[in-house]
Design an enzyme around this catalytic site. Structure first.
Site, PDB file in Angstrom:
ATOM      1  N   SER A  30      -1.704   9.087  -4.736  1.00 24.79           N
ATOM      2  CA  SER A  30      -0.333   9.123  -5.252  1.00 24.79           C
ATOM      3  C   SER A  30       0.216   7.717  -5.471  1.00 24.79           C
ATOM      4  O   SER A  30       0.886   7.458  -6.466  1.00 24.79           O
ATOM      5  CB  SER A  30       0.588   9.947  -4.341  1.00 24.79           C
ATOM      6  OG  SER A  30       0.615   9.401  -3.056  1.00 24.79           O
ATOM      7  N   ASP A  32       0.604   1.365   0.936  1.00 23.19           N
ATOM      8  CA  ASP A  32      -0.243   1.904  -0.139  1.00 23.19           C
ATOM      9  C   ASP A  32       0.117   1.329  -1.504  1.00 23.19           C
ATOM     10  O   ASP A  32      -0.759   0.943  -2.281  1.00 23.19           O
ATOM     11  CB  ASP A  32      -0.144   3.436  -0.169  1.00 23.19           C
ATOM     12  CG  ASP A  32      -0.522   4.040   1.169  1.00 23.19           C
ATOM     13  OD1 ASP A  32      -1.158   3.338   1.977  1.00 23.19           O
ATOM     14  OD2 ASP A  32      -0.165   5.209   1.412  1.00 23.19           O
TER      15      ASP A  32
HETATM   16  C1  GLA Z   1      -0.143   6.574   4.868  1.00 22.78           C
HETATM   17  C2  GLA Z   1       1.178   5.932   4.472  1.00 22.78           C
HETATM   18  C3  GLA Z   1       1.182   4.426   4.720  1.00 22.78           C
HETATM   19  C4  GLA Z   1       0.722   4.102   6.144  1.00 22.78           C
HETATM   20  C5  GLA Z   1      -0.561   4.864   6.476  1.00 22.78           C
HETATM   21  C6  GLA Z   1      -0.963   4.696   7.899  1.00 22.78           C
HETATM   22  O1  GLA Z   1      -1.156   6.122   4.023  1.00 22.78           O
HETATM   23  O2  GLA Z   1       1.436   6.168   3.104  1.00 22.78           O
HETATM   24  O3  GLA Z   1       2.471   3.894   4.463  1.00 22.78           O
HETATM   25  O4  GLA Z   1       1.732   4.362   7.067  1.00 22.78           O
HETATM   26  O5  GLA Z   1      -0.450   6.243   6.214  1.00 22.78           O
HETATM   27  O6  GLA Z   1      -1.323   3.381   8.157  1.00 22.78           O
END
Ligand code: GLA
Length: 378
Positions: free
Chosen positions: A123, A167
């Site tokens: 996403s 991300d």
């Molecule tokens: C998901 C969330 C991130 C982060 C990870 C864990 O990917 O989107 O922001 O918190 O989990 O590290």
């Protein structure tokens, strides 16, 4: 993966202005530290979302993709009502508007080879590809460093997932051959050389294919627990608790579960710093034990692993990996194993055998090297 340009021509009957790509990511180390103002160290995958885009003479935005049959159109008055996969696109348009940008009407065709539901940020890749395309198409003055926060708002406010900034930062700011050392408080980055091939190493990615369960609720619960702990400890975020302060901090917390959550975050931040130190010194092999310690902390203290990922970690370590850990938000997703480059076949076979013995659905495995972040394609 259908070529996005071909899909654009088929859907809209004309050539796109250009193509923009944004990758999925894995996180080398530093899990759930981002929303605690801490440190993370992701790198970009080669798998990516490609957005072929061009201006539209009609008001609004039309988007089609190779992962859903029907195109979706929305105008600025309908932005808030988009659901499903297109919500990530509408969320980006909404976030740009909300930040005061005038987003030109556009047509977008998306294609993706980022696995969905594998915890590798499909996403964020989608948001980042669309954001990069719209910024370029509209000539918007939005510096690269400010883009992840905007894409994160699309996810947090529009889609409603309470995720941190890792991300989108990874998808937008990573560079080929490097891991992205991000301070999630200052948003400063350092590109850390991570040339696996040069060191005779590989990162094997093991997609556990475990069905994701209760991910959103569990993620939100972890986040709440960390924020509540910071409040009790009187610090802005758990980032502000150093390993030296940890014992004293734990004494102040009555709740045993909360104590474990805090211990994970504080020790995990330090493991990121230690990993960065080793990589800066070119000692890649030595990060293995930090990866494995991170996994144990996620399993025992943060309680976000599942049997499938624990088996993948144990099996790859038993087959000679220098270190292994789950990556991403948890409750399934992928495991990273640091291995000698010539060992991929052997480790892969060992993990597959361990899965078969446990009666799990077979995992999907591939070797990853750090790829580039979001960009316009030639
Ligand atoms: C998901 C969330 C991130 C982060 C990870 C864990 O990917 O989107 O922001 O918190 O989990 O590290």
């Amino acid at each position: 993966m259908t070529d996005a340009s071909t899909a654009f021509v088929t859907a809209f009957g004309s050539e796109p202005t250009g193509r923009w790509a944004a990758p999925g990511r894995v996180n080398l180390i530093g899990e759930h530290t981002d929303y605690n103002d801490g440190f993370v160290l992701p790198f970009a995958l080669r798998q990516r979302v490609v957005a072929a885009a061009g201006p539209s003479s009609e008001p609004g935005w039309t988007v089609c993709s190779d992962f859903a049959p029907d195109p979706v159109t929305f105008t600025s008055t309908e932005i808030g009502a988009v659901e499903g996969w297109a919500a990530y696109v509408a969320g980006v348009v909404w976030a740009l508007h909300d930040a005061g940008f005038d987003v030109p009407p556009a047509r977008i065709a998306l294609s993706s080879d980022v696995p969905v539901g594998a915890g590798v940020s499909s996403s964020a890749a989608l948001e980042s590809a669309v954001l990069t395309a719209l910024v370029d198409l509209g000539g918007l003055d939005l510096p690269v460093a400010a883009r992840p926060a905007l894409a994160q708002r699309a996810e947090n406010v529009y889609v409603g997932a309470p995720t941190g900034i890792m991300d989108q930062s990874a998808s937008i700011r990573c560079e080929q051959g490097r891991a992205l050392f991000l301070d999630c408080r200052s948003l400063e980055v350092e590109q850390i050389p991570f040339d696996l091939a040069d060191a005779g190493l590989a990162i094997l990615i093991i997609n556990s294919n475990a069905p994701h369960q209760h991910v959103d609720g569990e993620y939100g619960a972890r986040r709440k627990s960390c924020e509540e702990a910071a409040r009790i400890l009187g610090v802005p975020a758990l980032r502000d608790v150093s390993p030296a302060d940890l014992d004293e901090a734990l004494i102040k917390l009555d709740d045993e579960v909360m104590r474990r959550r805090v211990r994970h975050i504080v020790t995990e931040n330090q493991r990121v710093l230690d990993t960065v130190g080793l990589l800066r010194a070119g000692r890649i092999r030595e990060i293995g034990p930090l990866m494995t310690a991170s996994h144990a902390s996620m399993r025992d203290d943060f309680e976000i692993t599942v049997p499938e990922v624990d088996v993948a970690v144990l099996a790859s370590l038993a087959a000679g990996a220098y270190g292994a850990r789950m990556t991403g938000g948890g409750f399934g997703g992928c495991v990273l194993a640091l291995i000698d480059v010539g060992e991929a076949e052997r480790v892969t076979a060992a993990v597959a055998a361990a899965y078969a013995k446990s009666g799990f659905t077979a995992p999907t495995m591939w070797s990853a090297t750090p790829g580039p972040g979001a960009c316009r394609l030639p």
